[in-house]
Design a protein around this motif. Structure first.
Motif, PDB file in Angstrom:
ATOM      1  N   ALA A  23      46.235   3.512 -23.273  1.00 58.93           N
ATOM      2  CA  ALA A  23      44.566   5.217 -24.047  1.00 58.93           C
ATOM      3  C   ALA A  23      45.097   5.585 -24.724  1.00 58.93           C
ATOM      4  O   ALA A  23      44.875   5.835 -26.232  1.00 58.93           O
ATOM      5  N   ALA A  24      45.825   6.570 -24.894  1.00 56.14           N
ATOM      6  CA  ALA A  24      46.642   7.632 -25.377  1.00 56.14           C
ATOM      7  C   ALA A  24      46.653   6.512 -27.126  1.00 56.14           C
ATOM      8  O   ALA A  24      46.474   7.541 -28.519  1.00 56.14           O
ATOM      9  N   ALA A  25      47.814   6.121 -27.034  1.00 60.99           N
ATOM     10  CA  ALA A  25      47.895   5.254 -28.064  1.00 60.99           C
ATOM     11  C   ALA A  25      47.313   5.147 -29.003  1.00 60.99           C
ATOM     12  O   ALA A  25      47.065   4.824 -30.037  1.00 60.99           O
ATOM     13  N   ALA A  26      46.099   4.388 -28.823  1.00 58.48           N
ATOM     14  CA  ALA A  26      44.948   4.417 -28.820  1.00 58.48           C
ATOM     15  C   ALA A  26      44.194   5.248 -29.927  1.00 58.48           C
ATOM     16  O   ALA A  26      43.442   4.690 -30.579  1.00 58.48           O
ATOM     17  N   LEU A  27      44.324   6.382 -29.375  1.00 61.54           N
ATOM     18  CA  LEU A  27      43.087   7.715 -29.737  1.00 61.54           C
ATOM     19  C   LEU A  27      44.239   7.907 -31.061  1.00 61.54           C
ATOM     20  O   LEU A  27      43.963   8.908 -31.599  1.00 61.54           O
ATOM     21  N   GLY A  28      45.829   6.791 -31.095  1.00 59.88           N
ATOM     22  CA  GLY A  28      46.130   8.190 -32.521  1.00 59.88           C
ATOM     23  C   GLY A  28      47.574   9.086 -31.909  1.00 59.88           C
ATOM     24  O   GLY A  28      47.916   9.184 -32.632  1.00 59.88           O
ATOM     25  N   VAL A  29      48.498   8.895 -30.729  1.00 60.12           N
ATOM     26  CA  VAL A  29      48.592   9.865 -30.566  1.00 60.12           C
ATOM     27  C   VAL A  29      50.225   8.854 -30.731  1.00 60.12           C
ATOM     28  O   VAL A  29      50.510   7.694 -29.728  1.00 60.12           O
ATOM     29  N   GLU A  30      51.141   9.592 -31.480  1.00 62.70           N
ATOM     30  CA  GLU A  30      52.587   9.136 -32.197  1.00 62.70           C
ATOM     31  C   GLU A  30      52.950   9.276 -30.648  1.00 62.70           C
ATOM     32  O   GLU A  30      53.358   9.779 -30.226  1.00 62.70           O
ATOM     33  N   GLY A  31      53.856   8.188 -31.104  1.00 63.15           N
ATOM     34  CA  GLY A  31      55.385   8.006 -29.832  1.00 63.15           C
ATOM     35  C   GLY A  31      54.916   7.497 -28.382  1.00 63.15           C
ATOM     36  O   GLY A  31      55.927   7.071 -27.585  1.00 63.15           O
ATOM     37  N   LEU A  32      53.767   6.767 -28.219  1.00 59.68           N
ATOM     38  CA  LEU A  32      53.340   6.527 -27.281  1.00 59.68           C
ATOM     39  C   LEU A  32      53.139   4.502 -27.606  1.00 59.68           C
ATOM     40  O   LEU A  32      52.785   4.355 -28.851  1.00 59.68           O
ATOM     41  N   ASP A  33      53.410   4.288 -26.361  1.00 53.50           N
ATOM     42  CA  ASP A  33      53.312   2.091 -27.277  1.00 53.50           C
ATOM     43  C   ASP A  33      52.109   2.230 -26.273  1.00 53.50           C
ATOM     44  O   ASP A  33      51.997   1.929 -25.216  1.00 53.50           O
ATOM     45  N   ASN A  34      51.558   0.999 -27.331  1.00 51.98           N
ATOM     46  CA  ASN A  34      49.673   0.902 -26.896  1.00 51.98           C
ATOM     47  C   ASN A  34      50.513  -0.825 -26.550  1.00 51.98           C
ATOM     48  O   ASN A  34      49.641  -1.921 -26.638  1.00 51.98           O
ATOM     49  N   LEU A  36      49.225  -2.511 -23.136  1.00 49.26           N
ATOM     50  CA  LEU A  36      48.246  -3.124 -23.261  1.00 49.26           C
ATOM     51  C   LEU A  36      47.323  -3.570 -23.975  1.00 49.26           C
ATOM     52  O   LEU A  36      45.651  -3.587 -23.512  1.00 49.26           O
ATOM     53  N   ALA A  37      47.446  -2.822 -25.141  1.00 47.85           N
ATOM     54  CA  ALA A  37      46.903  -3.317 -26.687  1.00 47.85           C
ATOM     55  C   ALA A  37      45.045  -3.203 -26.194  1.00 47.85           C
ATOM     56  O   ALA A  37      44.181  -3.152 -26.398  1.00 47.85           O
ATOM     57  N   TRP A  38      45.363  -1.445 -25.779  1.00 46.95           N
ATOM     58  CA  TRP A  38      43.844  -0.425 -25.437  1.00 46.95           C
ATOM     59  C   TRP A  38      43.016  -1.236 -26.949  1.00 46.95           C
ATOM     60  O   TRP A  38      43.866  -0.088 -28.048  1.00 46.95           O
ATOM     61  N   PRO A  39      41.937  -1.133 -26.534  1.00 39.62           N
ATOM     62  CA  PRO A  39      41.035  -0.730 -28.522  1.00 39.62           C
ATOM     63  C   PRO A  39      41.563   0.257 -29.156  1.00 39.62           C
ATOM     64  O   PRO A  39      40.734   1.052 -28.681  1.00 39.62           O
ATOM     65  N   GLN A  40      41.946   0.027 -30.100  1.00 44.05           N
ATOM     66  CA  GLN A  40      41.645   1.435 -30.517  1.00 44.05           C
ATOM     67  C   GLN A  40      40.019   2.181 -30.779  1.00 44.05           C
ATOM     68  O   GLN A  40      38.624   1.195 -31.208  1.00 44.05           O
ATOM     69  N   THR A  41      40.303   3.213 -30.835  1.00 46.32           N
ATOM     70  CA  THR A  41      39.360   4.163 -30.147  1.00 46.32           C
ATOM     71  C   THR A  41      38.674   5.682 -30.301  1.00 46.32           C
ATOM     72  O   THR A  41      39.949   5.913 -30.716  1.00 46.32           O
TER      73      THR A  41
END
Length: 392
Positions: A23-34, A36-41
């Motif tokens: 979820a955090a990666a989908a928000l643009g937080v760097e260094g975290l792996d998405n 689960l393919a959480w949609p960009q939001t």
């Protein structure tokens, strides 16, 4: 003959630990792996329903039509960490790591440096500092540092609690006593956010009813129906550009009264009824579905092996009996077990796979034996949880 021992490290794309990080990666937080393919939001809500196992929706989906429909259309099944207990799961969710790395390896955990057993859920020893016990940065801290609006919405009881500090520190905490109140607080964050927003939303009512009255009881079904209605309303009212992720921290199984056993029963003369199960054991820890025994440092390998055999003779048809090394090799605590964490894990582990719960009656009150719904072991019913991703 006992069931095959569950083995194998669960990859990130199938693990509960990846939900908050994705979820955090989908928000643009760097260094975290998405993973689960959480949609960009722009707005992400991680809704954690304590006790919402995959088996709940399979068996009782008629009482949760919103969740059942979402699961059938595009839901996924994730694996909770082992032990399948709230403290371990929430810390994996909050850090993105397995228990072998973050160190919350059960409900009751031995602090090997001080020789005391610490309850990880609500009974932390005053000398155990949560930020030192679990020193890794949380996903919420990393999202806040990246400029996101970060808010935890949970019960008043957990504001500033030791587990919150260990597993979910970071951002703002807003408390609501009812499900409806927490839903409104979450919506308020989404509606007012001017920057990317990450909301962690927690519901404990289902788990509480399950422990007290069991799966399928009137109180439990009422809680399931209220959870379903609350999350449906939340999804309907979220502003455009939001994504709601719904998951659980573990499943649950019912254990009848006759199968809730005291393995440390003390007789009238003060002796143990089953001394062979505790020979050389200095500390008992874990939970009734996954007992962790710690031997004294001077206990020989032969005595330890004899205790393991005694457990297999007594309960091997209904439980897995593993040494620490065997459990680690089976991947129960993840791909890595840190040096600081390894001694917190019991020397001998007894994990129930049938309707069995094992207590040290010297350490728990009589009320503990009244608990109907149980979890902690790596069975499918306890480990499998749903993941539902719903966007607006």
């Amino acid at each position: 003959m006992s069931a095959p021992v569950p083995a194998g490290v669960v990859p990130a794309e199938r693990h509960l630990r990846s939900v908050m990080a994705s979820a955090a990666a989908a928000l643009g937080v760097e260094g975290l792996d998405n993973a689960l393919a959480w949609p960009q939001t722009r707005r992400a809500v991680v809704a954690l329903v304590d006790g919402l196992g995959r088996n709940v929706l399979r068996r009782f989906g008629g009482h949760a039509p919103f969740l059942k429909s979402a699961m059938e259309s595009h839901g996924r099944v994730l694996q909770a960490p082992v032990p399948t207990t709230t403290a371990a799961s929430l810390t994996s969710l909050g850090t993105g790591e397995e228990p072998g790395v973050h160190g919350v390896v059960g409900y009751d955990v031995l602090d090997p440096e001080r020789g005391v057993v610490v309850n990880m859920l609500g009974g932390w020893d005053p000398a155990t500092v949560p930020e030192q016990w679990q020193p890794l940065p949380t996903v919420l801290e990393r999202a806040e540092a990246a400029g996101c609006a970060v808010v935890t919405v949970s019960l008043p009881l957990f504001a500033g609690s030791a587990l919150t500090r260990a597993a979910l520190r970071g951002g703002e905490y807003r408390a609501g006593s009812t499900m409806a109140a927490r839903m409104q607080l979450a919506l308020g964050v989404l509606d007012s956010a001017r920057q990317p927003a990450l909301v962690y939303l927690y519901f404990n009512e289902l788990d509480k009813a399950g422990h007290r009255d069991g799966l399928g009881s009137d109180s439990w079904l009422h809680a399931l129906e209220e959870v379903d209605t609350t999350l449906k309303r939340l999804h309907e009212r979220m502003p455009p550009g939001s994504t709601l992720g719904i998951t659980g921290d573990h499943g649950m199984v019912d254990v009848p009264d006759s199968r809730r056993l005291d393995y440390a029963e003390v007789l009238e003369d003060g002796s143990l009824r089953f001394p062979e199960l505790l020979d050389g054991v200095e500390h008992t820890a874990g939970e009734p579905r996954l007992v962790q025994l710690h031997f004294g440092a001077d206990v020989s390998a032969e005595r330890r092996a004899a205790v393991a055999e005694a457990w297999r003779a007594a309960h091997g048809a209904h439980a897995w009996v593993l040494t620490r090394d065997e459990a680690v090799a089976a991947g129960w605590f993840g791909a890595e077990v840190a040096d600081r964490v390894r001694p917190r894990i019991g020397d001998l582990l007894i994990a129930a796979h049938d309707d069995l719960a094992l207590y040290d009656g010297r350490r728990v009150g009589a009320h503990a034996f009244e608990m109907v719904g149980q979890h902690g072991s790596p069975t499918r019913a306890e480990r499998e949880v749903p993941l539902l991703l719903l966007s607006t």
